[in-house]
Design an enzyme around this catalytic site. Structure first.
Site, PDB file in Angstrom:
ATOM      1  N   ASP A  21       0.909  -1.182  -0.099  1.00 30.82           N
ATOM      2  CA  ASP A  21      -0.028  -0.002   0.040  1.00 30.82           C
ATOM      3  C   ASP A  21       0.838   1.408   0.003  1.00 30.82           C
ATOM      4  O   ASP A  21       1.871   1.127   0.690  1.00 30.82           O
ATOM      5  CB  ASP A  21      -0.973  -0.071   1.319  1.00 30.82           C
ATOM      6  N   ASN A  69     -10.512  -2.601  -6.137  1.00 25.50           N
ATOM      7  CA  ASN A  69      -9.908  -1.838  -6.710  1.00 25.50           C
ATOM      8  C   ASN A  69     -10.495  -1.610  -8.659  1.00 25.50           C
ATOM      9  O   ASN A  69     -10.033  -0.583  -8.913  1.00 25.50           O
ATOM     10  CB  ASN A  69      -8.570  -2.439  -7.088  1.00 25.50           C
TER      11      ASN A  69
HETATM   12  C1  FPP Z   1      -1.789   0.023  -3.461  1.00 26.15           C
HETATM   13  O1  FPP Z   1      -1.265   1.272  -3.488  1.00 26.15           O
HETATM   14  C2  FPP Z   1      -1.341  -0.801  -4.672  1.00 26.15           C
HETATM   15  C3  FPP Z   1      -1.945  -1.254  -5.534  1.00 26.15           C
HETATM   16  C4  FPP Z   1      -3.471  -1.269  -5.525  1.00 26.15           C
HETATM   17  C5  FPP Z   1      -1.285  -1.998  -6.727  1.00 26.15           C
HETATM   18  C6  FPP Z   1      -0.127  -2.590  -6.308  1.00 26.15           C
HETATM   19  C7  FPP Z   1       0.609  -2.826  -7.755  1.00 26.15           C
HETATM   20  C8  FPP Z   1       1.975  -3.067  -7.788  1.00 26.15           C
HETATM   21  C9  FPP Z   1       2.905  -2.579  -6.686  1.00 26.15           C
HETATM   22  C10 FPP Z   1       2.486  -2.848  -9.089  1.00 26.15           C
HETATM   23  C11 FPP Z   1       2.324  -4.147 -10.252  1.00 26.15           C
HETATM   24  C12 FPP Z   1       2.388  -5.313  -9.420  1.00 26.15           C
HETATM   25  C13 FPP Z   1       2.991  -6.363  -9.937  1.00 26.15           C
HETATM   26  C14 FPP Z   1       2.899  -7.564  -8.822  1.00 26.15           C
HETATM   27  C15 FPP Z   1       3.728  -6.485 -11.174  1.00 26.15           C
HETATM   28  P1  FPP Z   1      -2.526   2.586  -3.703  1.00 26.15           P
HETATM   29  O2  FPP Z   1      -2.678   2.868  -5.013  1.00 26.15           O
HETATM   30  O3  FPP Z   1      -3.795   2.195  -2.856  1.00 26.15           O
HETATM   31  O4  FPP Z   1      -1.633   3.678  -2.726  1.00 26.15           O
HETATM   32  P2  FPP Z   1      -2.480   4.692  -2.098  1.00 26.15           P
HETATM   33  O5  FPP Z   1      -3.218   4.228  -0.763  1.00 26.15           O
HETATM   34  O6  FPP Z   1      -1.460   5.793  -1.700  1.00 26.15           O
HETATM   35  O7  FPP Z   1      -3.516   5.496  -2.921  1.00 26.15           O
END
Ligand code: FPP
Length: 256
Positions: A21, A69
């Protein structure tokens, strides 16, 4: 002594699951768009996967995309899906070089066909690898998974393939998308949020939880080592009392 050297290789968590996250906030702090955070999150994925495999952890699950998501803006969803395909394209060799097999859990029918094909292809290409299993949770949520299991069990019960008395922990576990994968022993969430967010609710009944303030793109091997060390310092009683852990012969009240 380095953090890595302090880790007891005999007491590793068999399965570590991570709620990655903070990508969006990381990007915002740098005045960039959210996808910039996701792209940099891939570096942390690589670091963590490598660190876990080097330590000898057998299963690593990464919460890459939740059922919820799908409610994000369309352009962020499609950027995340493209990032997944490009990462699998560039990293398949790294997986094989490190003897890592890829697995996926979640409602894969919902992800775009091209992405699903790439995931399936990488799973097939790495199937013979016998080191660590890297499990991507994609279009995954526990409530979806548990409801899905309940529906299948009900169908089988109505078809007389099982009786209501057959339903127990062991049987239920077989109907989950994690069938065959041991339960996580350590769950890590980054970004200073203290939530589980619909992640592996059944499977983490007795997992140790570890929260890091780091935003995911800043997560490093050292951060994983810290989490593993914290895990190794905990007393896991599984409902018993401390004395029973050192003297297992103390009579138990229940068999289960
Ligand atoms: C959460 O951060 C992250 C995600 C929903 C996506 C995770 C994806 C990756 C790390 C990249 C691709 C993964 C792989 C395995 C190739 P957020 O967007 O919710 O952050 P925030 O809470 O700060 O908005």
């Amino acid at each position: 002594m380095s953090l890595r050297d302090k880790i007891n290789k005999e007491k590793l968590p068999g399965h570590v699951a991570i709620i990655m996250d903070g990508n969006g906030r990381w990007a915002k702090l740098k005045g960039k768009k959210r996808i910039y955070g996701h792209k940099n999150g891939v570096t942390a994925v690589r670091e963590t996967t490598e660190a876990a495999a080097e330590l000898g952890i057998k299963y690593l699950t990464l919460y890459a995309f939740s059922t919820e998501n799908w409610n994000r803006p369309k352009d962020e969803i499609s950027a995340l899906m493209s990032l997944l395909v490009s990462t699998l394209n560039t990293e398949t060799k790294t997986l094989t070089d490190n003897n890592i097999r890829l697995l996926a859990i979640g409602d894969l029918d919902r992800i775009p066909e091209k992405v699903c094909r790439k995931v399936t292809e990488t799973i097939e290409k790495t199937a013979g690898n016998t080191g660590m299993s890297l499990i991507l949770a994609l279009s995954y949520s526990s409530r979806w998974e548990i409801l899905n299991a309940v529906k299948k069990i009900t169908e089988n019960a109505l078809d007389n393939k099982l009786s209501v008395n057959d339903i127990n922990n062991e049987l239920f576990t077989k109907y989950l998308t994690t069938c065959g994968i041991p339960d996580p022993e350590l769950v890590i969430r980054t970004s200073g949020e203290y939530r589980i967010s619909n992640f592996l609710l059944w499977q983490i009944a007795y997992a140790e939880l570890y929260f890091s303030d780091k935003l995911w793109p800043d997560y490093t091997k050292e951060d994983l080592y810290e989490a593993v060390l914290s895990f190794q310092h905990r007393e896991r009683r599984f409902g018993k009392i401390s004395e029973q852990l050192v003297q297992p012969e103390i009579i138990c009240g229940e068999d289960d």
